[in-house]
Design a protein around this motif. Structure first.
Motif: not given
Length: 403
Positions: A218-231, A233-246
């Motif tokens: 779960f920790v590794l999945a969160a790290e990978k997702i946030f790294k992509k969320l950062d990208e 935000r820059d590429s699409y001005s998209f900020v995730s309001k919800v993060l479902n980690l299953g």
């Protein structure tokens, strides 16, 4: 022997669950019988919710109804303030029949039909977890046709393998579920949804597997997702309001299993989300998690006891065979029981998340009843099938009749 939840040995030397004697249950409702310990279900639901409340975070804890879907079970989930994951039209229909709040229903699944998606839109459910490009196109078409709009999460596969059986590992690359996080699929999906007039991108979802006994995945999945969320935000001005980690948090099937307490999983997930949100300068998103034939499919292991002689020495090693015409229909290998006698009642603990859900009529065997036990009372929530039920959909074949 490990007894789960409210299970104990009573003064008669019998197994007791939820304050109800197992022999009474067998006599009143017959066997085989599924018995749900309602107090244990409530305790687990409260543990997950309290962990988020204590952290002061906005969150949803969803019951994965594929584990066991019935009107009574859905009503119990609603009583505990849970959200609900459904994966089929049948599960959605059951939720509606149970009076579950539509806005707290999430529709999962990798192969949703047009009819199922239409049903979800018509009932104005809270969210659809989109699994593939075809589904995006279907939703776009149906929203235009019906005039509805819908919030969605994109299911992504972060390339994280949970330490579990291959068949219940779902977050690795080349999974049948979701958009791959590393080959450009997720970016294409984001672009398509952001261009839609009818589909609102609420956030992302991942699920790395089931029966997981540690938090590293779960920790590794969160790290990978946030790294992509950062990208993104820059590429699409998209900020995730919800993060479902299953979900997939492990439970104790046998004494060899050492699952963490529910709060330990949640606390580690919260810690990982907070740390990565801070690292990349995000507000903390709403966090969601969802919890829920197994021997033949997963080589799952179980424990059992003689419910009518639970206090006696379990010192004879036997194996428990099922009655179906399959060599793989072995329920338990090499288990210690008292000398087995005719009329003994075998209690199998923690029969698996999908025990009743995967019940079928192979060999034309009727499906068992389901009973909820709590505070010394038993409630029948699913009736036992009869032989008449088995043939009720059959039609006769009449020869010599011209059409």
């Amino acid at each position: 022997m490990f007894l789960h939840g409210t299970s104990r040995q009573n003064q008669h030397g019998h197994l007791e669950i939820g304050g109800v004697d197992a022999l009474y249950l067998a006599e009143k409702y017959g066997t085989p019988l599924y018995v749900y310990d309602v107090a244990l279900i409530r305790e687990r639901a409260k543990s997950f919710k309290q962990a988020f409340i204590s952290a002061g975070l906005k969150a949803q804890v969803a019951y994965a109804s594929k584990a066991f879907s019935s009107v009574a079970m859905i009503q119990l989930a609603e009583e505990e303030g849970l959200s609900l994951d459904v994966v089929s039209g049948g599960e959605l229909y059951t939720a509606v029949a149970a009076g579950f709040p539509a806005e707290r229903i999430h529709f999962h699944g990798n192969n949703k039909s047009r009819e199922e998606l239409r049903m979800a839109l018509e009932h104005r459910i809270g969210c659809i977890v989109v699994d593939n490009f075809y589904e995006i196109a279907l939703l776009e078409d149906l929203c235009k046709e019906t005039g509805h709009s819908i919030d969605v999460l994109l299911r992504i596969t972060p390339g994280v393998e949970a330490h579990t059986h291959d068949y219940i590992t779902t977050g690795q690359e080349d999974s049948k579920f979701g958009f791959d996080l590393h080959n450009g699929q997720t970016e294409r999906a984001i672009e398509q949804v952001l261009q839609s007039e009818h589909i609102q991108l609420l956030g992302v979802h991942c699920h790395i597997g089931s029966q997981i006994f540690d938090t590293a995945g779960f920790v590794l999945a969160a790290e990978k997702i946030f790294k992509k969320l950062d990208e993104w935000r820059d590429s699409y001005s998209f900020v995730s309001k919800v993060l479902n980690l299953g979900g997939g948090f492990g439970i104790r099937y046998t004494e060899d299993d050492e699952p963490l307490h529910a709060t330990e999983y949640v606390e580690k997930i919260i810690e990982a989300v907070k740390e990565n949100a801070s690292r990349y300068g995000f507000d903390i998103p709403e966090i969601c998690c969802s919890d829920n034939i197994r021997p033949a499919l997963y080589q799952a292991k179980y424990e059992a006891a003689a419910a009518n002689r639970i206090g006696e020495a379990h010192d004879k090693t036997v194996s428990i065979a099922g009655k179906c015409c399959e060599s793989g229909d072995m329920l338990i290998w090499d288990i210690d029981l008292p000398e087995v006698k005719e009329g003994d009642l075998l209690a199998v603990f923690c029969t698996g998340a999908y025990g009743y859900s995967m019940a079928n009529n192979y060999n034309r065997i009727p499906r068992p009843a389901v009973v909820f036990v709590e505070n010394g009372e038993a409630h029948l929530v699913v009736k036992r099938e009869t032989y008449e039920d088995i043939v009720k959909l059959d039609l006769p074949f009449k020869t010599g009749v011209k059409q």
